[in-house]
Design an enzyme around this catalytic site. Structure first.
Site, PDB file in Angstrom:
ATOM      1  N   SER A  15       0.663  -1.158   0.046  1.00 51.95           N
ATOM      2  CA  SER A  15       0.100   0.066   0.002  1.00 51.95           C
ATOM      3  C   SER A  15       0.968   1.303   0.178  1.00 51.95           C
ATOM      4  O   SER A  15       1.641   1.466   0.861  1.00 51.95           O
ATOM      5  CB  SER A  15      -0.944   0.029   1.240  1.00 51.95           C
ATOM      6  OG  SER A  15      -1.512   1.120   1.450  1.00 51.95           O
ATOM      7  N   SER A  17      -0.652   4.192   0.494  1.00 50.57           N
ATOM      8  CA  SER A  17      -1.404   5.143   1.452  1.00 50.57           C
ATOM      9  C   SER A  17      -0.448   5.837   2.488  1.00 50.57           C
ATOM     10  O   SER A  17      -0.650   6.923   2.682  1.00 50.57           O
ATOM     11  CB  SER A  17      -2.716   4.649   1.891  1.00 50.57           C
ATOM     12  OG  SER A  17      -3.473   4.140   0.880  1.00 50.57           O
ATOM     13  N   LYS A  66     -12.991  -4.486   1.784  1.00 50.46           N
ATOM     14  CA  LYS A  66     -13.903  -3.425   1.301  1.00 50.46           C
ATOM     15  C   LYS A  66     -15.443  -3.731   1.499  1.00 50.46           C
ATOM     16  O   LYS A  66     -16.200  -2.950   1.973  1.00 50.46           O
ATOM     17  CB  LYS A  66     -13.695  -2.937  -0.098  1.00 50.46           C
ATOM     18  CG  LYS A  66     -12.403  -2.124  -0.126  1.00 50.46           C
ATOM     19  CD  LYS A  66     -12.322  -1.715  -1.611  1.00 50.46           C
ATOM     20  CE  LYS A  66     -10.955  -0.860  -1.652  1.00 50.46           C
ATOM     21  NZ  LYS A  66     -10.904  -0.179  -3.169  1.00 50.46           N
ATOM     22  N   GLU A  78     -24.421   7.890   1.101  1.00 53.45           N
ATOM     23  CA  GLU A  78     -25.289   7.295   0.217  1.00 53.45           C
ATOM     24  C   GLU A  78     -24.332   6.812  -1.079  1.00 53.45           C
ATOM     25  O   GLU A  78     -24.789   5.760  -1.635  1.00 53.45           O
ATOM     26  CB  GLU A  78     -25.976   8.742  -0.465  1.00 53.45           C
ATOM     27  CG  GLU A  78     -27.039   9.194   0.386  1.00 53.45           C
ATOM     28  CD  GLU A  78     -28.168   8.008   0.710  1.00 53.45           C
ATOM     29  OE1 GLU A  78     -28.397   7.156  -0.334  1.00 53.45           O
ATOM     30  OE2 GLU A  78     -28.566   7.822   1.782  1.00 53.45           O
ATOM     31  N   ASP A 102     -13.380   6.205  -3.728  1.00 58.34           N
ATOM     32  CA  ASP A 102     -12.974   5.827  -5.273  1.00 58.34           C
ATOM     33  C   ASP A 102     -13.499   6.530  -6.224  1.00 58.34           C
ATOM     34  O   ASP A 102     -13.016   7.094  -7.402  1.00 58.34           O
ATOM     35  CB  ASP A 102     -12.964   4.412  -5.482  1.00 58.34           C
ATOM     36  CG  ASP A 102     -11.857   3.732  -4.811  1.00 58.34           C
ATOM     37  OD1 ASP A 102     -10.915   4.121  -4.389  1.00 58.34           O
ATOM     38  OD2 ASP A 102     -12.216   2.683  -4.630  1.00 58.34           O
ATOM     39  N   GLY A 130     -14.721  -3.650 -18.039  1.00 58.71           N
ATOM     40  CA  GLY A 130     -14.568  -4.302 -16.600  1.00 58.71           C
ATOM     41  C   GLY A 130     -15.675  -3.800 -15.749  1.00 58.71           C
ATOM     42  O   GLY A 130     -16.442  -3.197 -15.943  1.00 58.71           O
ATOM     43  N   GLY A 132     -15.757  -5.134 -11.976  1.00 52.66           N
ATOM     44  CA  GLY A 132     -15.428  -5.497 -10.640  1.00 52.66           C
ATOM     45  C   GLY A 132     -15.505  -4.309  -9.632  1.00 52.66           C
ATOM     46  O   GLY A 132     -16.375  -3.403  -9.975  1.00 52.66           O
ATOM     47  N   ASN A 153     -17.647  -6.532 -20.131  1.00 59.78           N
ATOM     48  CA  ASN A 153     -16.861  -7.075 -19.188  1.00 59.78           C
ATOM     49  C   ASN A 153     -16.777  -8.511 -19.713  1.00 59.78           C
ATOM     50  O   ASN A 153     -17.901  -9.128 -20.385  1.00 59.78           O
ATOM     51  CB  ASN A 153     -17.498  -7.159 -17.665  1.00 59.78           C
ATOM     52  CG  ASN A 153     -16.590  -7.772 -16.640  1.00 59.78           C
ATOM     53  OD1 ASN A 153     -15.477  -7.409 -16.723  1.00 59.78           O
ATOM     54  ND2 ASN A 153     -17.130  -8.766 -16.070  1.00 59.78           N
ATOM     55  N   ILE A 218      -7.048   2.829 -15.129  1.00 60.21           N
ATOM     56  CA  ILE A 218      -6.845   3.046 -13.709  1.00 60.21           C
ATOM     57  C   ILE A 218      -5.944   2.011 -13.159  1.00 60.21           C
ATOM     58  O   ILE A 218      -5.369   2.109 -12.113  1.00 60.21           O
ATOM     59  CB  ILE A 218      -8.461   2.583 -12.601  1.00 60.21           C
ATOM     60  CG1 ILE A 218      -8.669   1.386 -12.918  1.00 60.21           C
ATOM     61  CG2 ILE A 218      -9.104   3.666 -13.249  1.00 60.21           C
ATOM     62  CD1 ILE A 218      -9.671   0.991 -11.831  1.00 60.21           C
TER      63      ILE A 218
HETATM   64  N1  NAP Z   1      -5.837   3.734  -9.672  1.00 59.75           N
HETATM   65  C1  NAP Z   1      -6.519   3.468  -8.598  1.00 59.75           C
HETATM   66  O1  NAP Z   1      -6.682   3.980  -7.551  1.00 59.75           O
HETATM   67  C2  NAP Z   1      -7.409   2.125  -8.343  1.00 59.75           C
HETATM   68  C3  NAP Z   1      -8.329   1.713  -7.499  1.00 59.75           C
HETATM   69  C4  NAP Z   1      -8.839   0.296  -7.365  1.00 59.75           C
HETATM   70  C5  NAP Z   1      -8.451  -0.574  -8.491  1.00 59.75           C
HETATM   71  N2  NAP Z   1      -7.325  -0.048  -9.228  1.00 59.75           N
HETATM   72  C6  NAP Z   1      -6.857  -1.274 -10.392  1.00 59.75           C
HETATM   73  O2  NAP Z   1      -7.863  -1.650 -11.070  1.00 59.75           O
HETATM   74  C7  NAP Z   1      -7.898  -3.069 -11.518  1.00 59.75           C
HETATM   75  C8  NAP Z   1      -9.190  -3.525 -11.119  1.00 59.75           C
HETATM   76  O3  NAP Z   1      -9.440  -3.528  -9.760  1.00 59.75           O
HETATM   77  P1  NAP Z   1     -10.776  -4.218  -9.167  1.00 59.75           P
HETATM   78  O4  NAP Z   1     -10.585  -4.135  -7.602  1.00 59.75           O
HETATM   79  O5  NAP Z   1     -11.996  -3.810  -9.742  1.00 59.75           O
HETATM   80  O6  NAP Z   1     -10.514  -5.834  -9.269  1.00 59.75           O
HETATM   81  P2  NAP Z   1     -11.660  -6.883  -9.572  1.00 59.75           P
HETATM   82  O7  NAP Z   1     -12.939  -6.703  -8.786  1.00 59.75           O
HETATM   83  O8  NAP Z   1     -10.895  -8.218  -9.241  1.00 59.75           O
HETATM   84  O9  NAP Z   1     -11.992  -6.844 -11.191  1.00 59.75           O
HETATM   85  C9  NAP Z   1     -11.293  -7.346 -12.043  1.00 59.75           C
HETATM   86  C10 NAP Z   1     -11.778  -6.780 -13.530  1.00 59.75           C
HETATM   87  O10 NAP Z   1     -10.693  -7.314 -14.478  1.00 59.75           O
HETATM   88  C11 NAP Z   1     -11.464  -8.031 -15.267  1.00 59.75           C
HETATM   89  N3  NAP Z   1     -10.369  -8.976 -16.028  1.00 59.75           N
HETATM   90  C12 NAP Z   1      -9.407  -9.748 -15.287  1.00 59.75           C
HETATM   91  N4  NAP Z   1      -8.630 -10.518 -16.088  1.00 59.75           N
HETATM   92  C13 NAP Z   1      -9.143 -10.203 -17.572  1.00 59.75           C
HETATM   93  C14 NAP Z   1      -8.641 -10.765 -18.876  1.00 59.75           C
HETATM   94  N5  NAP Z   1      -7.850 -11.516 -18.799  1.00 59.75           N
HETATM   95  N6  NAP Z   1      -9.520 -10.452 -19.764  1.00 59.75           N
HETATM   96  C15 NAP Z   1     -10.714  -9.385 -19.420  1.00 59.75           C
HETATM   97  N7  NAP Z   1     -11.069  -8.796 -18.284  1.00 59.75           N
HETATM   98  C16 NAP Z   1     -10.191  -9.492 -17.174  1.00 59.75           C
HETATM   99  C17 NAP Z   1     -12.283  -8.875 -14.701  1.00 59.75           C
HETATM  100  O11 NAP Z   1     -13.242  -9.427 -15.510  1.00 59.75           O
HETATM  101  P3  NAP Z   1     -14.253 -10.708 -15.149  1.00 59.75           P
HETATM  102  O12 NAP Z   1     -15.439 -10.364 -14.142  1.00 59.75           O
HETATM  103  O13 NAP Z   1     -14.769 -11.154 -16.248  1.00 59.75           O
HETATM  104  O14 NAP Z   1     -13.406 -11.501 -14.187  1.00 59.75           O
HETATM  105  C18 NAP Z   1     -13.015  -7.620 -13.649  1.00 59.75           C
HETATM  106  O15 NAP Z   1     -13.755  -7.026 -14.495  1.00 59.75           O
HETATM  107  C19 NAP Z   1      -6.640  -3.616 -10.613  1.00 59.75           C
HETATM  108  O16 NAP Z   1      -5.486  -3.554 -11.722  1.00 59.75           O
HETATM  109  C20 NAP Z   1      -6.268  -2.473  -9.738  1.00 59.75           C
HETATM  110  O17 NAP Z   1      -4.879  -2.360  -9.482  1.00 59.75           O
HETATM  111  C21 NAP Z   1      -6.751   1.107  -9.327  1.00 59.75           C
END
Ligand code: NAP
Length: 278
Positions: A15, A17, A66, A78, A102, A130, A132, A153, A218
């Site tokens: 982290s 943070s 989370k 909200e 976020d 995506g 997630g 997605n 992101i």
């Molecule tokens: N900049 C920031 O502050 C910040 C904040 C949060 C997260 N992030 C980054 O954002 C990303 C996602 O985070 P998250 O927390 O949302 O993760 P998550 O809930 O695990 O979601 C992952 C997403 O990636 C997709 N994915 C993974 N492998 C894939 C592939 N081979 N082909 C197509 N889609 C694929 C997943 O699709 P499926 O549903 O089909 O598995 C899902 O939509 C990470 O890289 C994380 O480091 C950045």
């Protein structure tokens, strides 16, 4: 009294943070602390229940807690209710309030990078790749700024579930339909882990995007993902993932330490140096 805050996760070593909040505490000469806490999932409920008497003013919650924090909070903003996850806790009067910063973090970064008129300039249409946890927050933030959002997605049921959040403004799109949808997209946002270090790149030809389009990723390790490099090569505005991480920290710092900090180039450089060093 010295205000104390934390980031809790498992693992937590990665982290950034503490670096962000430590920078702001030093910058403003505040006598607060921001601690890194590793709490395993089995211990999280007990950790949470002990918070009101812990002396902490609050803290950040990261993977994998989370959703648990969302369930355990005494009250929710909200926005946290809509997103279904909590990344910021505020302890007040023996109760713990859960927020999700976020969404405003992502939007504040777009405002800073693209200028506040970006919703109009991009034609008010976003395509989010995506579905997630991060995508949920981003879709909520984009809709709050008046955008019409399409979500695609790999697993279509998750995109459909996200669209149900606000069917008037959010629509699910098949993953295979993404290339054809680019010509009608003003803002493309990658929220998948594709492009992250150790993961395959997001293979997408950006040629059909309109000239006014902007591309945001992101993922912030690496800072310049193949997607952002392709956007810049096409002359499009490209927005990296680090700004979201920096801006999402602002509301928590304000709540715990009483001062609204700024995301400055100095802070950004400090975190970039840490990303490069690790
Ligand atoms: N900049 C920031 O502050 C910040 C904040 C949060 C997260 N992030 C980054 O954002 C990303 C996602 O985070 P998250 O927390 O949302 O993760 P998550 O809930 O695990 O979601 C992952 C997403 O990636 C997709 N994915 C993974 N492998 C894939 C592939 N081979 N082909 C197509 N889609 C694929 C997943 O699709 P499926 O549903 O089909 O598995 C899902 O939509 C990470 O890289 C994380 O480091 C950045």
């Amino acid at each position: 009294m010295t205000a104390r805050a934390f980031v809790v996760g498992h693992p937590i070593r990665h982290s950034r943070s503490p670096l962000i909040h430590g920078h702001w505490l030093a910058e403003h000469g505040l006598a607060g602390t921001y601690e890194r806490l590793d709490v395993a999932p089995d211990d999280f409920a007990a950790f949470f229940r002990a918070l009101p008497a812990s002396g902490f003013a609050g803290g950040n919650v990261t993977i994998p807690h989370k959703e648990a924090a969302f369930r355990l909070a005494d009250s929710l903003t909200e926005r946290a209710k809509k997103i279904g996850a909590v990344n910021t806790l505020i302890v007040e009067g023996g109760r713990v309030r859960g927020d999700n910063t976020d969404a405003p973090g992502f939007i504040a970064h777009l405002d800073q990078s693209l200028g506040e008129g970006w919703p109009e300039r991009t034609g008010g249409t976003a395509l989010v790749l995506g579905a997630g946890g991060a995508a949920r927050a981003i879709v909520v933030g984009l809709v709050e700024r008046g955008m019409r959002v399409r979500v695609a997605n790999r697993s279509p049921e998750r995109a459909r579930a996200l669209a149900e959040l606000d069917p008037g403004h959010v629509e699910a799109l098949a993953w295979e339909a993404v290339p054809a949808a680019l010509s009608e997209t003003g803002l493309l946002v990658n929220t998948t882990s594709l492009g992250m270090a150790g993961h395959p790149p997001l293979a997408l030809d950006l040629a059909p995007l309109p000239e006014r389009a902007a591309v945001a990723d992101i993922v912030y390790v690496p800072l310049e993902t193949p997607l952002l490099a392709a956007a810049r090569a096409r002359g499009l505005a490209a927005v990296d993932g680090l700004g979201m991480l920096l801006h999402q920290a602002v509301p928590g710092f304000f709540a715990w330490f009483g001062l609204r900090p700024e995301v400055t180039p100095e802070l950004r450089e400090k975190i970039v140096a840490d990303l490069v060093a690790r």
